[in-house]
Design an enzyme around this catalytic site. Sequence first.
Site, PDB file in Angstrom:
ATOM      1  N   HIS A  17      54.139 -14.658  36.746  1.00 53.20           N
ATOM      2  CA  HIS A  17      55.118 -13.576  36.890  1.00 53.20           C
ATOM      3  C   HIS A  17      55.705 -13.573  38.296  1.00 53.20           C
ATOM      4  CE1 HIS A  17      57.296  -9.997  36.407  1.00 53.20           C
ATOM      5  NE2 HIS A  17      56.339  -9.090  36.391  1.00 53.20           N
TER       6      HIS A  17
ATOM      7  N   HIS B  48      66.216 -18.134  32.181  1.00 51.90           N
ATOM      8  CA  HIS B  48      65.664 -16.782  32.193  1.00 51.90           C
ATOM      9  C   HIS B  48      65.478 -16.321  30.757  1.00 51.90           C
ATOM     10  CE1 HIS B  48      65.252 -12.465  33.100  1.00 51.90           C
ATOM     11  NE2 HIS B  48      64.969 -12.842  34.337  1.00 51.90           N
TER      12      HIS B  48
ATOM     13  N   ASP C 250      65.185 -16.533  41.452  1.00 49.37           N
ATOM     14  CA  ASP C 250      64.015 -17.095  42.130  1.00 49.37           C
ATOM     15  C   ASP C 250      64.324 -18.413  42.825  1.00 49.37           C
ATOM     16  OD1 ASP C 250      62.095 -15.076  41.315  1.00 49.37           O
ATOM     17  OD2 ASP C 250      62.365 -15.866  39.305  1.00 49.37           O
TER      18      ASP C 250
END
Length: 231
Positions: free
Chosen positions: A34, A73, A129
Amino acid sequence: MNASSTTVLQTGSSLPDPFSAISAGCASLYGPLHGGANEAVIRMLISIGSPKNVPAFLEAVKKRQKVLSGFGHRVYKTSDPRSFIIRKVADEVFTVTGRDPLLDTAMALHDAALKDEYFVSRKLAPNVDFWSGLIYRAMGFPMDFFPVLFVVPRVVGWVAHWRQMMLSPSGVKIWRPRQIYVGPSTRDYVPLQERASAVQMGVGLEPSVIEHSGMTKRRKLAESGKVKSKL
């Protein structure tokens, strides 16, 4: 809803204090699947080494020999709208801190993947990210500190969700997630003396030796390449 937000609400539904609920969310985000996504990007870029190695790396990804971190994603199926904003922020940070040596490799990977039909057809575009780890690194934060930085802004959302639940007109009910059993149905009883031993089943008789540092275990999981983020 993601893992950490769900954890905060499920923990909060048993009516502990909000600090305990947020602590549970932190524990969830601390997991490499995560909150370790931006760490995985940095480790991936370091392993690639230089822009000239990007083509070979992408070929290895296609053969499932390597993992491509920072792309795709679970919710944003076309592109991550946050990535466009943070890309501009990254440029502003690099103007102040100087250019990170990994940036050339990151840009080569970014451009090559967006031109490759294999990744385009699978809608694997860079996500937030991909850039956040480079920003943290440029600012001088060690990778072990990334989850802390990741948590800070999310606490606002967690508390908002928690407060909304606490103020629900119908009251707070403890969460009981539904679990659907998918294992075997009817099985015959096997007497204890006839059951296979742990050795026969390939299970060790003694527990595995693991260092007592949670950070050490977490880092080893991230570095082993066996953990694949599915954010």
